[in-house]
Design an enzyme around this catalytic site. Structure first.
Site, PDB file in Angstrom:
ATOM      1  N   GLY A 122     -24.684  41.070 -22.756  1.00 30.19           N
ATOM      2  CA  GLY A 122     -23.974  41.786 -21.686  1.00 30.19           C
ATOM      3  C   GLY A 122     -24.733  41.826 -20.376  1.00 30.19           C
ATOM      4  O   GLY A 122     -24.510  42.694 -19.538  1.00 30.19           O
ATOM      5  N   ALA A 123     -25.638  40.886 -20.160  1.00 31.48           N
ATOM      6  CA  ALA A 123     -26.458  40.903 -18.946  1.00 31.48           C
ATOM      7  C   ALA A 123     -26.052  39.818 -17.958  1.00 31.48           C
ATOM      8  O   ALA A 123     -26.756  39.556 -16.986  1.00 31.48           O
ATOM      9  CB  ALA A 123     -27.931  40.755 -19.318  1.00 31.48           C
ATOM     10  N   GLY A 124     -24.929  39.155 -18.238  1.00 30.17           N
ATOM     11  CA  GLY A 124     -24.455  38.125 -17.311  1.00 30.17           C
ATOM     12  C   GLY A 124     -25.157  36.795 -17.484  1.00 30.17           C
ATOM     13  O   GLY A 124     -25.097  35.934 -16.609  1.00 30.17           O
ATOM     14  N   GLU A 183     -13.256  31.509 -26.663  1.00 22.86           N
ATOM     15  CA  GLU A 183     -13.159  32.750 -25.864  1.00 22.86           C
ATOM     16  C   GLU A 183     -11.687  33.103 -25.633  1.00 22.86           C
ATOM     17  O   GLU A 183     -11.295  34.260 -25.770  1.00 22.86           O
ATOM     18  CB  GLU A 183     -13.830  32.564 -24.497  1.00 22.86           C
ATOM     19  N   TYR A 200     -11.733  41.225 -16.040  1.00 20.87           N
ATOM     20  CA  TYR A 200     -11.952  39.803 -15.745  1.00 20.87           C
ATOM     21  C   TYR A 200     -10.614  39.057 -15.792  1.00 20.87           C
ATOM     22  O   TYR A 200     -10.260  38.320 -14.871  1.00 20.87           O
ATOM     23  CB  TYR A 200     -12.935  39.224 -16.774  1.00 20.87           C
ATOM     24  N   SER A 260     -24.637  34.917 -20.281  1.00 22.99           N
ATOM     25  CA  SER A 260     -23.777  34.133 -21.167  1.00 22.99           C
ATOM     26  C   SER A 260     -24.297  33.959 -22.587  1.00 22.99           C
ATOM     27  O   SER A 260     -24.390  32.848 -23.106  1.00 22.99           O
ATOM     28  CB  SER A 260     -23.525  32.748 -20.571  1.00 22.99           C
ATOM     29  N   SER A 261     -24.603  35.074 -23.212  1.00 21.14           N
ATOM     30  CA  SER A 261     -25.042  34.997 -24.604  1.00 21.14           C
ATOM     31  C   SER A 261     -23.919  34.465 -25.499  1.00 21.14           C
ATOM     32  O   SER A 261     -24.177  33.720 -26.453  1.00 21.14           O
ATOM     33  CB  SER A 261     -25.492  36.372 -25.092  1.00 21.14           C
ATOM     34  N   ASP A 303     -19.915  28.439 -18.273  1.00 17.52           N
ATOM     35  CA  ASP A 303     -21.006  28.866 -19.150  1.00 17.52           C
ATOM     36  C   ASP A 303     -21.228  27.887 -20.306  1.00 17.52           C
ATOM     37  O   ASP A 303     -22.355  27.495 -20.609  1.00 17.52           O
ATOM     38  CB  ASP A 303     -20.715  30.264 -19.716  1.00 17.52           C
ATOM     39  N   HIS A 356     -16.689  33.044 -10.069  1.00 16.72           N
ATOM     40  CA  HIS A 356     -15.236  33.172 -10.257  1.00 16.72           C
ATOM     41  C   HIS A 356     -14.484  31.998  -9.603  1.00 16.72           C
ATOM     42  O   HIS A 356     -13.325  32.133  -9.230  1.00 16.72           O
ATOM     43  CB  HIS A 356     -14.719  34.520  -9.731  1.00 16.72           C
TER      44      HIS A 356
HETATM   45  C1  GLA Z   1     -18.118  34.571 -16.695  1.00 22.16           C
HETATM   46  C2  GLA Z   1     -17.181  33.490 -17.218  1.00 22.16           C
HETATM   47  C3  GLA Z   1     -17.306  32.210 -16.399  1.00 22.16           C
HETATM   48  C4  GLA Z   1     -17.187  32.500 -14.901  1.00 22.16           C
HETATM   49  C5  GLA Z   1     -18.078  33.656 -14.496  1.00 22.16           C
HETATM   50  C6  GLA Z   1     -17.865  34.066 -13.070  1.00 22.16           C
HETATM   51  O1  GLA Z   1     -19.450  34.197 -16.900  1.00 22.16           O
HETATM   52  O2  GLA Z   1     -17.445  33.214 -18.561  1.00 22.16           O
HETATM   53  O3  GLA Z   1     -16.353  31.283 -16.819  1.00 22.16           O
HETATM   54  O4  GLA Z   1     -15.859  32.721 -14.546  1.00 22.16           O
HETATM   55  O5  GLA Z   1     -17.881  34.798 -15.311  1.00 22.16           O
HETATM   56  O6  GLA Z   1     -18.242  33.052 -12.210  1.00 22.16           O
END
Ligand code: GLA
Length: 384
Positions: free
Chosen positions: A120-122, A158, A220, A124-125, A170, A33
Site C-alpha cells: 500500500g505504499a505506491g 487486477e 481509482y 506496486s506490490s 506496473d 494516471h
Molecule cells: C496504479 C495503477 C497504474 C497507474 C498508476 C497511476 O499504480 O496500477 O496502472 O494507473 O496507479 O499512474
C-alpha cells in the site's frame, strides 16, 4: 532480501525444494494516471520485490502459503467458483485463470510467497506478485508466453479478480524492467524504449506517508470512469479520439459544457500530464534535471488539485521538499497515500531526509520510512 526463510518454509511445508522466482516493485518518474488513458509512463523496476518458490505437486490443486502473513490457502483451478477467499491468494488464482483462458493447462503446484515491497505504499506490490507468479508458472510449465503477455495477464488479474481497473504500467515494468534504465512506455501501442537513468549529482528518494492506499480502488476506478466519459463526449465530434491521449486541450474545451466540472478537471490533468512526460523526456536527454524536477512539482500540483488523489500527508511532504530546496517532488503511483518521489541533489539529500522526518514526526506522530531508489531488472528466476 534474505530468501532463506522462503526456502526453509517451503521445505517444512512440502518436504522438498522448489524453484525461486522474483519480480520487482516500481517507481515512476513522471506520467501518472496516463496509462489507462493511452498515454506515456516512465517507470523503473526497483530493488524491492516479491518472491515465490514453486514446485508442481502432481495433483490438480494449488497449495499456497504467504510467509509474511503466516497464512495458507488451498484451491482448485477448474472454475471461477474455485476462487479462494484470502485476498493475497486471489492474485495467484487470477493469474492462473487468465492463463487458462488463453488455452493453457495449469497443473497443481505448491507455492510460498514473500517479499519486501512495502504494501500500500505506491510501489506496486500487487503487480510484483502477479508478475512473479506469472513468470514462475510460465517457466515451470513451459507455457511460452512473452514477458509482455505475462504483464497483460497480471493487469487482467487486477481487473477480473481484484476489481481495480488499473493500467498496464506496473505489471509491464515489473516484467520488462532493466537495471539502470527507465522504460518510456507508450501505453496505447505498448511500444517501449529503455531510457538510461543516471542522474549524476542527484538521487531519488522515496518518503512513505505510512497512509495505506489499499482501500482506494473504488476512487481509482472513478477517476478512470471520468476520463472515459470525457472521451465519449469528445468522440461525438472527433471519432478518431479513442483515449484522452488522442485529444488536446482545444478539443477538451469544446465539450466543457457537456461534461461535469469534475470530469473536465480530471481530463485536463491527464492531457497536461502526457505533455509533461514528453517534456521531461526531452529534458532528460539534455541531463537537465532542474526541468525534470520542475515538471515533477507541476505533476504534484495537478494530482493534488485537479485529479484529487493526494492527501494531507502527501501534500505535507511535498511542501517539505519545496522548503528544503529539493529539485523535484510529487506523489507517486495511484495516490491516496503511499510515497512521494523526490529528486534531490546529493549534497542536500541527508539534510532533507533528516529535517523532513523530524517535521513529519511532529505533525503526524511517527517518523516516515525513507527508501533510496535503485533501478533493477524485471522478473527473473533465481538460480543460486
Ligand atoms: C496504479 C495503477 C497504474 C497507474 C498508476 C497511476 O499504480 O496500477 O496502472 O494507473 O496507479 O499512474
Amino acid at each position: 532480501m534474505d530468501t532463506t526463510k522462503i526456502k526453509s518454509k517451503f521445505n517444512e511445508l512440502f518436504g522438498a525444494d522448489g524453484t525461486l522466482y522474483t519480480a520487482p516493485g516500481r517507481i515512476n518518474l513522471i506520467g501518472e494516471h496516463t496509462d489507462y488513458n493511452g498515454g506515456f509512463v516512465l517507470p523503473g523496476a526497483i530493488d524491492k520485490a516479491m518472491y515465490c518458490m514453486i514446485q508442481p505437486n502432481g495433483g490438480e490443486r494449488v497449495k499456497a502459503f504467504a510467509l509474511d502473513l503466516n497464512e495458507s490457502s488451498e484451491f482448485g483451478l477448474k472454475t471461477e467458483k474455485d476462487k479462494p477467499t484470502e485476498g493475497w491468494a486471489k492474485y495467484i488464482f487470477g493469474v492462473c485463470r487468465e492463463m487458462i483462458k488463453k488455452g493453457k493447462t495449469i497443473p497443481g503446484f505448491n507455492i510460498v510467497i514473500s517479499g519486501d515491497v512495502p504494501l500500500g505504499a505506491g510501489m506496486s506490490s500487487s503487480a510484483a506478485l502477479e508478475s512473479a507468479v506469472g513468470f514462475a508458472l510460465n517457466d515451470q510449465f513451459g507455457l511460452g508466453f512473452t514477458r509482455k503477455e505475462i504483464a497483460l495477464m497480471g493487469q487482467a488479474t487486477e481487473h477480473n479478480y481484484v476489481g481495480v481497473k488499473c493500467g498496464i504500467m506496473d505489471q509491464f515494468v515489473s516484467c520488462l524492467g532493466k537495471e539502470g534504465a527507465l522504460i518510456r512506455l507508450d501505453c496505447r501501442s505498448l511500444e517501449y524504449e529503455y531510457v538510461p537513468f543516471k542522474p549524476f549529482g542527484y538521487q531519488l528518494v522515496l518518503i512513505n506517508t505510512g497512509v495505506s492506499h489499499e482501500l482506494a480502488s473504488s476512487a481509482y476506478n472513478k477517476r478512470r470512469e471520468s476520463c472515459e466519459r470525457v472521451v465519449a463526449e469528445i468522440a461525438k465530434t472527433h471519432p478518431e479520439v479513442k483515449f484522452l491521449r488522442d485529444a488536446d486541450l482545444k478539443q477538451l474545451k469544446e465539450v466543457k459544457n457537456k461534461v461535469s466540472a469534475e470530469d473536465y478537471m480530471r481530463a485536463e490533468f491527464v492531457i497536461e500530464e502526457i505533455q509533461r512526460l514528453l517534456d521531461t523526456c526531452e529534458a532528460l536527454k539534455k541531463n537537465d534535471f532542474e526541468t525534470v524536477g520542475k515538471k515533477m512539482y507541476e505533476t504534484h500540483e495537478g494530482l493534488s488539485k485537479k485529479y484529487e488523489v493526494s492527501c494531507l500527508e502527501l501534500d505535507f511532504l511535498n511542501d517539505q521538499a519545496k522548503l528544503r530546496g529539493v529539485t523535484g517532488s510529487r506523489v507517486m503511483g495511484g495516490g491516496f497515500g503511499g510515497c512521494t518521489i523526490n529528486l534531490v541533489k546529493d549534497e542536500k539529500a541527508k539534510d532533507f531526509v533528516e529535517k523532513t522526518s523530524e517535521a513529519y514526526e511532529k505533525a503526524f506522530g511517527f517518523r516516515p520510512k525513507v527508501y533510496d531508489v535503485v533501478i533493477k531488472d524485471g522478473a527473473r528466476k533465481i538460480t543460486n
